[in-house]
Design a protein around this motif. Structure first.
Motif, mmCIF file in Angstrom:
data_model
loop_
_atom_site.group_PDB
_atom_site.id
_atom_site.type_symbol
_atom_site.label_atom_id
_atom_site.label_comp_id
_atom_site.label_asym_id
_atom_site.label_seq_id
_atom_site.Cartn_x
_atom_site.Cartn_y
_atom_site.Cartn_z
ATOM 1 N N ALA A 219 4.548 48.675 -33.940
ATOM 2 C CA ALA A 219 3.956 48.912 -32.680
ATOM 3 C C ALA A 219 2.773 49.876 -33.074
ATOM 4 N N PRO A 220 1.591 49.466 -33.432
ATOM 5 C CA PRO A 220 0.600 50.531 -33.714
ATOM 6 C C PRO A 220 0.046 51.096 -32.682
ATOM 7 N N PHE A 221 0.066 50.255 -31.295
ATOM 8 C CA PHE A 221 -0.752 50.716 -30.134
ATOM 9 C C PHE A 221 0.075 51.857 -29.545
ATOM 10 N N LEU A 222 1.244 52.155 -30.217
ATOM 11 C CA LEU A 222 2.025 53.286 -29.708
ATOM 12 C C LEU A 222 1.612 54.639 -30.370
ATOM 13 N N ILE A 223 0.733 54.536 -31.307
ATOM 14 C CA ILE A 223 0.351 55.768 -31.912
ATOM 15 C C ILE A 223 -0.628 56.333 -31.198
ATOM 16 N N ASP A 224 -0.726 57.739 -31.081
ATOM 17 C CA ASP A 224 -1.597 58.680 -30.371
ATOM 18 C C ASP A 224 -2.788 58.458 -30.761
#
Length: 242
Positions: A219-224
């Motif tokens: 889930a890369p979109f959950l990285i700040d």
């Protein structure tokens, strides 16, 4: 001619050589850097023990010397049993002390030779912002404007092999994220900072690389998203040295 033979006896006294660093702790030659100051002392003791014999109890005329040797040359000396604030120099060093009681052979003790080491850190930060996309995390190629570090040993850049031999490395000590300027709906979902990985090339070039957190592998979109502020330090045996 036996009549001309002189026999010198060593007294039943031993000599303990003590060296302490600027904090008053026993000298650890692995952590002494050029320019550091140390105190050196030679202490008469009962043989086989560290029980000190007061200098005032020794025979009259007892003499002491202390020498500081660098690369085979004496660079500092004293005719006392203690010297303070000796500045350590670059090169192969050792400290030597002696005690001579009239009528007896001198007792000489010296430390093991050591090389004073000063580690440094060079950072090459591009003028343009260093930008990484979350979807590119995990790739092995290096961004063209990456932040680059190099560790130095006595002002010489260390290779990867040098670092391994000295058991020294670069460590991330702090990380914070400023996402006050982040825009876009998808960019606002991030709630976990990216990991920071250290990549070392054979020639000693060190890259600071972002990496996807293990817990967010899918889930890369959950990285700040945001501006990352990372602090690094030279680390040896779990002690920060530079």
């Amino acid at each position: 001619d036996p009549a001309n033979v002189k026999l010198l006896y060593e007294p039943a006294i031993d000599l303990l050589m003590r060296a302490v660093d600027k904090n008053g702790d026993p000298l650890d030659s692995a952590r002494i850097a050029p320019g550091d100051k140390v105190d050196i002392e030679v202490v008469p003791v009962i043989p086989g023990t560290e029980q000190e014999i007061p200098v005032g109890d020794l025979p009259e005329g007892t003499a002491f010397t202390i020498e500081y040797e660098v690369d085979g040359s004496i660079v500092a000396s004293s005719d006392t049993n203690k010297v303070t604030d000796v500045e350590v120099m670059e090169g192969s060093s050792l400290f030597r002390g002696s005690m001579t009681i009239p009528g007896y052979a001198p007792i000489i003790r010296e430390t093991a030779a050591f090389t004073a080491v000063r580690y440094g850190l060079i950072a090459e930060i591009p003028e343009d912002p260093v930008i990484y996309r979350r979807t590119s995390f995990g790739k092995t190629d290096v961004n063209g404007n990456s932040i680059v570090f190099r560790i130095t040993r006595n002002d010489q850049v260390m290779t990867k092999k040098d670092m391994e031999n000295d058991d020294i490395s670069l460590q991330v000590t702090d990380l914070s994220v400023d996402n006050s300027n982040v825009t876009g709906f998808l960019n606002s979902f991030g709630n976990t900072p990216a990991d920071c990985r250290i990549r070392v090339e054979e020639d000693g070039t060190i890259y600071l690389m972002p990496a996807r957190p293990t817990v967010l592998a899918l889930a890369p979109f959950l990285i700040d998203c945001g501006d990352y502020h990372v602090t690094v330090a030279v680390n040896q045996d779990e002690t920060l040295t530079g």
